[in-house]
Design an enzyme around this catalytic site. Sequence first.
Site, mmCIF file in Angstrom:
data_model
loop_
_atom_site.group_PDB
_atom_site.id
_atom_site.type_symbol
_atom_site.label_atom_id
_atom_site.label_comp_id
_atom_site.label_asym_id
_atom_site.label_seq_id
_atom_site.Cartn_x
_atom_site.Cartn_y
_atom_site.Cartn_z
ATOM 1 N N LYS A 144 0.873 -1.173 0.000
ATOM 2 C CA LYS A 144 0.000 0.000 0.000
ATOM 3 C C LYS A 144 0.914 1.230 0.000
ATOM 4 O O LYS A 144 1.181 1.834 1.043
ATOM 5 C CB LYS A 144 -0.930 -0.040 1.221
ATOM 6 C CG LYS A 144 -2.168 0.803 1.067
ATOM 7 C CD LYS A 144 -3.202 0.452 2.118
ATOM 8 C CE LYS A 144 -4.285 1.512 2.212
ATOM 9 N NZ LYS A 144 -5.058 1.760 1.002
HETATM 10 N N1 PMP Z 1 -7.787 -1.929 -3.275
HETATM 11 C C1 PMP Z 1 -7.204 -0.728 -3.144
HETATM 12 C C2 PMP Z 1 -6.473 -0.157 -4.300
HETATM 13 C C3 PMP Z 1 -7.283 -0.040 -1.924
HETATM 14 O O1 PMP Z 1 -6.717 1.166 -1.780
HETATM 15 C C4 PMP Z 1 -8.000 -0.605 -0.853
HETATM 16 C C5 PMP Z 1 -8.139 0.143 0.451
HETATM 17 N N2 PMP Z 1 -7.026 -0.109 1.286
HETATM 18 C C6 PMP Z 1 -8.583 -1.861 -1.035
HETATM 19 C C7 PMP Z 1 -8.451 -2.496 -2.263
HETATM 20 C C8 PMP Z 1 -9.310 -2.547 0.088
HETATM 21 O O2 PMP Z 1 -8.396 -2.929 1.075
HETATM 22 P P1 PMP Z 1 -8.808 -3.054 2.601
HETATM 23 O O3 PMP Z 1 -9.985 -3.961 2.640
HETATM 24 O O4 PMP Z 1 -7.619 -3.644 3.252
HETATM 25 O O5 PMP Z 1 -9.145 -1.695 3.084
#
Ligand code: PMP
Length: 298
Positions: free
Chosen positions: A156
Amino acid sequence: MAAYYNDTTIMYLDGQLVKSSEARMDYYSQSLHYGYAVFEGIRSYRTISGATRIFKAEEHFERLQRSAEALNMPYPYRVQELIEATYAVLEKNNQQDAYIRPLVMAPANMSFAPNTESHIVIETWEMQPFLGEKLLRVMTSSFQRPNPKAFKIEAKASGHYVNSILASQEAKAKGFDEALLMDINGFIAEGPGANVFFEKDGKLFTPALGNILPGITRATVLDICSNMGIAVEEGQFTLENLKQADSVFFVGTAAEVIGWHSLDQTIFPREWEKSLGRKIQVAYKDLVTEKIESTANI
Ligand code: PMP
């Protein structure tokens, strides 16, 4: 723009609780110039007992560490120390239903050489308890997700979000609520900040890992499905597969579980109230508010 902080807001910065309005960052940081930083998006909820609980705290701080390591950033922090720091920030700010944003940054460095230290901040702001029932009108983006051979796509990393911003702004400028991006091979990937699931003939489908952020909500939904006896297939799916779906939804920490009305001109036929997505939405809400203790009790 929302007011993320005011003169009294507290945040965590490198081991200290400081006023957000007085905290300083380095304008020569490699993070600011090159997008070389990693972050998390976490939620806390007021549970049915009235307590404040950070949902999936370990999973988020473990992913923050993996993201930092994937980018070769020094990471001297421990999961428990950061969880405790986050509860302290929430308490100082008197917040229960909040969005939590940890960010690991590089020091001053205008070269591409690695660093020997990092900086960490944890910011929080108030969030609505559980988002809406409003169904999304989604647009197929003209932007693809980044090439996994060009980036550590499973991290991320801040720089990746230029892609998300472009896709989301394009969709909104065209009158849609959100974008759906394809991967570099033309298969459906994810939204700018959420993973996607679709329902067809009583079964769920979701893009396999490899070209997407491995979402913690996605993993929670897979867990919910296995406990509810809902079959899920992970794989590579085309836009045509998606357009023939009965129902579609996004999942993510901020989005939670949110249904789609349509993709481009295609309206999904299943009434949201009767969809598998709706069942999962209810179970997810019960989990984050601790109405049910674990997915095993679903
Ligand atoms: N895809 C992307 C590109 C994201 O930024 C996020 C948000 N973090 C998600 C999927 C979903 O991830 P999470 O469930 O861990 O928030």
